[in-house]
Design a protein around this motif. Structure first.
Motif, PDB file in Angstrom:
ATOM      1  N   SER A   6       0.801  -1.221   0.000  1.00  0.00           N
ATOM      2  CA  SER A   6       0.000   0.000   0.000  1.00  0.00           C
ATOM      3  C   SER A   6       0.835   1.273   0.000  1.00  0.00           C
ATOM      4  O   SER A   6       0.285   2.374  -0.107  1.00  0.00           O
ATOM      5  N   THR A   7       2.152   1.157   0.090  1.00  0.00           N
ATOM      6  CA  THR A   7       3.003   2.344   0.232  1.00  0.00           C
ATOM      7  C   THR A   7       2.801   3.338  -0.910  1.00  0.00           C
ATOM      8  O   THR A   7       2.446   4.511  -0.691  1.00  0.00           O
ATOM      9  N   GLU A   8       3.019   2.907  -2.136  1.00  0.00           N
ATOM     10  CA  GLU A   8       2.869   3.791  -3.282  1.00  0.00           C
ATOM     11  C   GLU A   8       1.397   4.138  -3.507  1.00  0.00           C
ATOM     12  O   GLU A   8       1.066   5.263  -3.919  1.00  0.00           O
ATOM     13  N   ILE A  20      -9.179   5.192  -0.972  1.00  0.00           N
ATOM     14  CA  ILE A  20      -9.033   3.848  -1.541  1.00  0.00           C
ATOM     15  C   ILE A  20      -9.962   2.901  -0.792  1.00  0.00           C
ATOM     16  O   ILE A  20      -9.937   2.851   0.440  1.00  0.00           O
ATOM     17  N   GLY A  21     -10.764   2.149  -1.526  1.00  0.00           N
ATOM     18  CA  GLY A  21     -11.656   1.187  -0.906  1.00  0.00           C
ATOM     19  C   GLY A  21     -10.888  -0.013  -0.378  1.00  0.00           C
ATOM     20  O   GLY A  21      -9.999  -0.532  -1.049  1.00  0.00           O
ATOM     21  N   CYS A  38     -13.695  -2.558  -9.779  1.00  0.00           N
ATOM     22  CA  CYS A  38     -12.539  -1.667  -9.702  1.00  0.00           C
ATOM     23  C   CYS A  38     -11.823  -1.584 -11.046  1.00  0.00           C
ATOM     24  O   CYS A  38     -11.331  -0.516 -11.432  1.00  0.00           O
ATOM     25  N   GLN A  39     -11.767  -2.703 -11.759  1.00  0.00           N
ATOM     26  CA  GLN A  39     -11.161  -2.703 -13.093  1.00  0.00           C
ATOM     27  C   GLN A  39     -11.923  -1.752 -14.012  1.00  0.00           C
ATOM     28  O   GLN A  39     -11.324  -0.968 -14.753  1.00  0.00           O
ATOM     29  N   VAL A  45      -7.324  -0.993  -5.275  1.00  0.00           N
ATOM     30  CA  VAL A  45      -8.180  -1.606  -4.257  1.00  0.00           C
ATOM     31  C   VAL A  45      -7.350  -2.406  -3.262  1.00  0.00           C
ATOM     32  O   VAL A  45      -6.297  -2.945  -3.595  1.00  0.00           O
ATOM     33  N   ILE A  46      -7.837  -2.447  -2.026  1.00  0.00           N
ATOM     34  CA  ILE A  46      -7.259  -3.287  -0.982  1.00  0.00           C
ATOM     35  C   ILE A  46      -8.264  -4.392  -0.688  1.00  0.00           C
ATOM     36  O   ILE A  46      -9.407  -4.113  -0.323  1.00  0.00           O
ATOM     37  N   LEU A  47      -7.840  -5.638  -0.870  1.00  0.00           N
ATOM     38  CA  LEU A  47      -8.672  -6.790  -0.523  1.00  0.00           C
ATOM     39  C   LEU A  47      -8.244  -7.264   0.859  1.00  0.00           C
ATOM     40  O   LEU A  47      -7.089  -7.640   1.067  1.00  0.00           O
TER      41      LEU A  47
END
Length: 220
Positions: A6-8, A20-21, A38-39, A45-47
């Motif tokens: 998730s850094t960048e 960001i979801g 999301c595509q 996206v964060i799962l």
């Protein structure tokens, strides 16, 4: 593109002024629905996978489902994140098993013990190229099968955040400002009535959020 940390992703979100979801997943249909949407929207996206989801669906199945989503939705960055990891062992298992991000939630422990546990997770995660979210303060609600009543929830103390982040080396911080989550609703006795006599839940402490932001500018 492969799974990312998730850094960048967070840096681009701050620079671009958007959120960001982060969605919890535990089966094929949920993974498909989220990532395909999301595509279409060209959205990162964060799962998220909880301890309960890993017990229900099996760690390996979940990782393979997310790897399939990465292959089917190659144009968006995807993070695979452990949500509310309860201990070092769970975090280590996810780090070793392909996750790119883990949360260690030792917020129910005393401050010094929270630092000690979080630092241990951070050191192992960073050695393996994985990022770590930590938590200070406790959210009301249900995290897996553990219920946290509103009167037991504690707001994050802004004066502690700089020391905590400095000593643990965590990459992002979850804070408590009075939010509730999970399958939990505030009961009438936990609420107050406004001037119209309508029950309202405990207020969100945006002042806490603002003070934390001042002390940790640009920190997720």
């Amino acid at each position: 593109m492969p799974l990312v940390t998730s850094t960048e992703m967070f840096k681009k979100a701050y620079d671009g002024g958007y959120a960001i979801g982060a969605f919890n997943v535990n089966n094929m249909e949920i993974v498909q629905g989220i990532t395909e949407a999301c595509q279409e929207e060209h959205a990162p996206v964060i799962l998220q996978v909880s301890k309960g989801a890993r017990a229900y669906a099996n760690h390996t199945y979940l990782v393979k489902l997310v790897e399939a989503a990465v292959e089917c939705c190659p144009d968006i960055p995807i993070v695979l994140h452990l949500d509310h990891g309860p201990d070092f062992e769970t975090c280590k298992s996810c780090i070793d098993g392909g996750f790119t991000s883990v949360m260690i939630d030792a917020s129910g422990k005393p401050f010094a013990e929270n630092i000690e546990i979080t630092k241990k997770v951070v050191e192992y995660a960073h050695d393996h190229g994985v990022v770590v979210e930590a938590e200070l303060g406790t959210l009301a609600g249900i995290e897996d099968d553990v219920k946290v009543a509103a009167h037991e929830a504690s707001y994050t103390r802004p004066e502690e955040v700089e020391e905590f982040v400095s000593k643990t080396g965590c990459d992002s911080l979850a804070i408590a400002i009075g939010t509730s989550h999970g399958a939990y609703k505030f009961k009438p006795e936990q609420c107050t009535r406004n001037e119209k006599g309508i029950l309202v839940p405990p207020p969100l402490r945006f002042d806490v959020l603002e003070e934390v932001s001042k002390r940790l500018p640009g920190f997720p």
